[in-house]
Design an enzyme around this catalytic site. Sequence first.
Site, PDB file in Angstrom:
ATOM      1  N   LYS A   1      -7.569  11.628 -17.293  1.00  0.00           N
ATOM      2  CA  LYS A   1      -7.818  12.459 -18.479  1.00  0.00           C
ATOM      3  C   LYS A   1      -6.558  12.571 -19.348  1.00  0.00           C
ATOM      4  CE  LYS A   1     -11.804  12.899 -16.591  1.00  0.00           C
ATOM      5  NZ  LYS A   1     -12.182  13.917 -15.647  1.00  0.00           N
TER       6      LYS A   1
ATOM      7  N   ARG B   1       0.813  -1.215   0.000  1.00  0.00           N
ATOM      8  CA  ARG B   1       0.000   0.000   0.000  1.00  0.00           C
ATOM      9  C   ARG B   1       0.847   1.266   0.000  1.00  0.00           C
ATOM     10  NH1 ARG B   1      -1.928   0.950   4.699  1.00  0.00           N
ATOM     11  NH2 ARG B   1      -2.930  -1.054   5.060  1.00  0.00           N
TER      12      ARG B   1
ATOM     13  N   TYR C   1     -16.110  20.920 -10.659  1.00  0.00           N
ATOM     14  CA  TYR C   1     -16.530  19.593 -11.139  1.00  0.00           C
ATOM     15  C   TYR C   1     -17.657  19.079 -10.229  1.00  0.00           C
ATOM     16  CZ  TYR C   1     -15.816  14.631 -12.311  1.00  0.00           C
ATOM     17  OH  TYR C   1     -15.980  13.333 -12.711  1.00  0.00           O
TER      18      TYR C   1
ATOM     19  N   ASP D   1      -7.801  22.096  -8.509  1.00  0.00           N
ATOM     20  CA  ASP D   1      -7.996  20.981  -9.449  1.00  0.00           C
ATOM     21  C   ASP D   1      -7.411  21.424 -10.787  1.00  0.00           C
ATOM     22  OD1 ASP D   1      -8.884  19.109 -11.296  1.00  0.00           O
ATOM     23  OD2 ASP D   1     -10.818  18.808 -10.296  1.00  0.00           O
TER      24      ASP D   1
HETATM   25  C1  LIG Z   1     -12.809  13.916 -14.523  1.00  0.00           C
HETATM   26  C2  LIG Z   1     -12.516  14.985 -13.558  1.00  0.00           C
HETATM   27  C3  LIG Z   1     -12.406  14.706 -12.197  1.00  0.00           C
HETATM   28  C4  LIG Z   1     -12.650  13.333 -11.632  1.00  0.00           C
HETATM   29  O1  LIG Z   1     -11.683  12.422 -12.024  1.00  0.00           O
HETATM   30  P1  LIG Z   1     -11.971  10.831 -12.087  1.00  0.00           P
HETATM   31  O2  LIG Z   1     -10.623  10.290 -12.399  1.00  0.00           O
HETATM   32  O3  LIG Z   1     -12.996  10.622 -13.147  1.00  0.00           O
HETATM   33  O4  LIG Z   1     -12.468  10.445 -10.735  1.00  0.00           O
HETATM   34  C5  LIG Z   1     -12.127  15.748 -11.347  1.00  0.00           C
HETATM   35  N1  LIG Z   1     -11.955  17.007 -11.798  1.00  0.00           N
HETATM   36  C6  LIG Z   1     -12.038  17.305 -13.101  1.00  0.00           C
HETATM   37  C7  LIG Z   1     -11.823  18.704 -13.541  1.00  0.00           C
HETATM   38  C8  LIG Z   1     -12.326  16.310 -14.020  1.00  0.00           C
HETATM   39  O5  LIG Z   1     -12.431  16.632 -15.309  1.00  0.00           O
END
Ligand SMILES: *Cc1c(COP(=O)(O)O)cnc(C)c1O
Length: 387
Positions: free
Chosen positions: A205, A55, A108, A180
């Site tokens: 992404k 972990r 988000y 973010d």
């Molecule tokens: C997709 C996304 C998330 C969440 O990510 P996951 O890997 O799908 O949990 C958070 N913030 C933004 C801006 C995103 O585009």
Amino acid sequence: MKKPTRIVHSGRGGKYAPGMINVPVYHASTIVFPTVAELRQAVARRNEQVLYYGRRGTPTQWALADAMTELEGGAGCVLYGSGLAAIAAAILAFVKTGDHLLMTDSVYEPARLFCDSVLKELGVETTYYDPLIGGEIAGLMRPNTTVVFTESPGSLTFEIQDIPAIAAAAHAGGAVVLNDNTCASPLNLRVLDLGADVAIHSLTKYVVGHSDAMLGAAVANQASLARLRRSGYLYGHAASPDDCYLALRGLRTLAPRMKQYGETALRLATWLKGRPEVDRVLHPALPDCPGHDIWRRDFTGASSIFSITLKQGSDAAVSAMLDGYEHFGIGFSYGGFESLVLPSSPSGARTATTWAGPLIRFHAGLEDADDLIADLEAGLERFNAVL
Ligand SMILES: *Cc1c(COP(=O)(O)O)cnc(C)c1O
């Protein structure tokens, strides 16, 4: 070193895999020690990159964490099973019952739901603020505000935030700034240099980049790292070695992909702007986008996603347009090699600001831009036929 060069080198250099270009995928839970003394040594150094227990990571995870730390210019990185897990764990690292959090209204949506449910139940109050507030956020700070959360651009509506001004006000009030940074990618915005304390990514992404794995990361500066690590550890977060390998593999081509994504997105956005059916085109690199001047000041490149609103048209007309696309898959997410489209209605997820009506978000993939424009054009014909 420029960023594209860093992207090629980061987390490599033979540190974890002498002679090999890529770090191997280590599958491990138990690590066995030859002697009790060596087990005790590993226990003492368990916060470092020392094999201890699965972990806590193996070289596969460490290589990705090192790369993200280097690209964001932070002191260390914690990996998570998804981007949302990274957001939740990063927030939980810095709040306790009775605290107050300032959250951008453009965030988000699942992060918003986390605040409105989990944080609320824990006795942490959230105030949503206008993403364009800038330094005036000082007026919303309270003595118990411990976190200011930013996301720039917003992933549906694309407002660009004045991070340096927000960070200055947050720090003056003793709060940390969590950002973010998914939409900007680790390439286009050095958000820790602009004053944020923690840069969060959905690696799912742009970094993974091939729509085949889910991962999250949070990179902290020195002052915030210990708390971030503590929450990651005590909530039991761990990232799959296979998915970390895919993220490292995707990362190596991030710079040329982002360049092409940005170029194609801008061509599509500009073409759509010239169409009579289209009302607004929201792409941070276009002057109409709220915060465009700040984008020019702070960002080093454009991303793949942008939204449009239409002047009129029924839901059936929009469905006819989207259903028939040859190259734009209908679905969530972005950052992969293939183009996507997503119908959305952000108005229900706003409280500090208003957003009227539906929008359509596009992700420009690596297909030829002329083919994509032909697809958009045929889509508008289907739209006009139903209207
Ligand atoms: C997709 C996304 C998330 C969440 O990510 P996951 O890997 O799908 O949990 C958070 N913030 C933004 C801006 C995103 O585009």
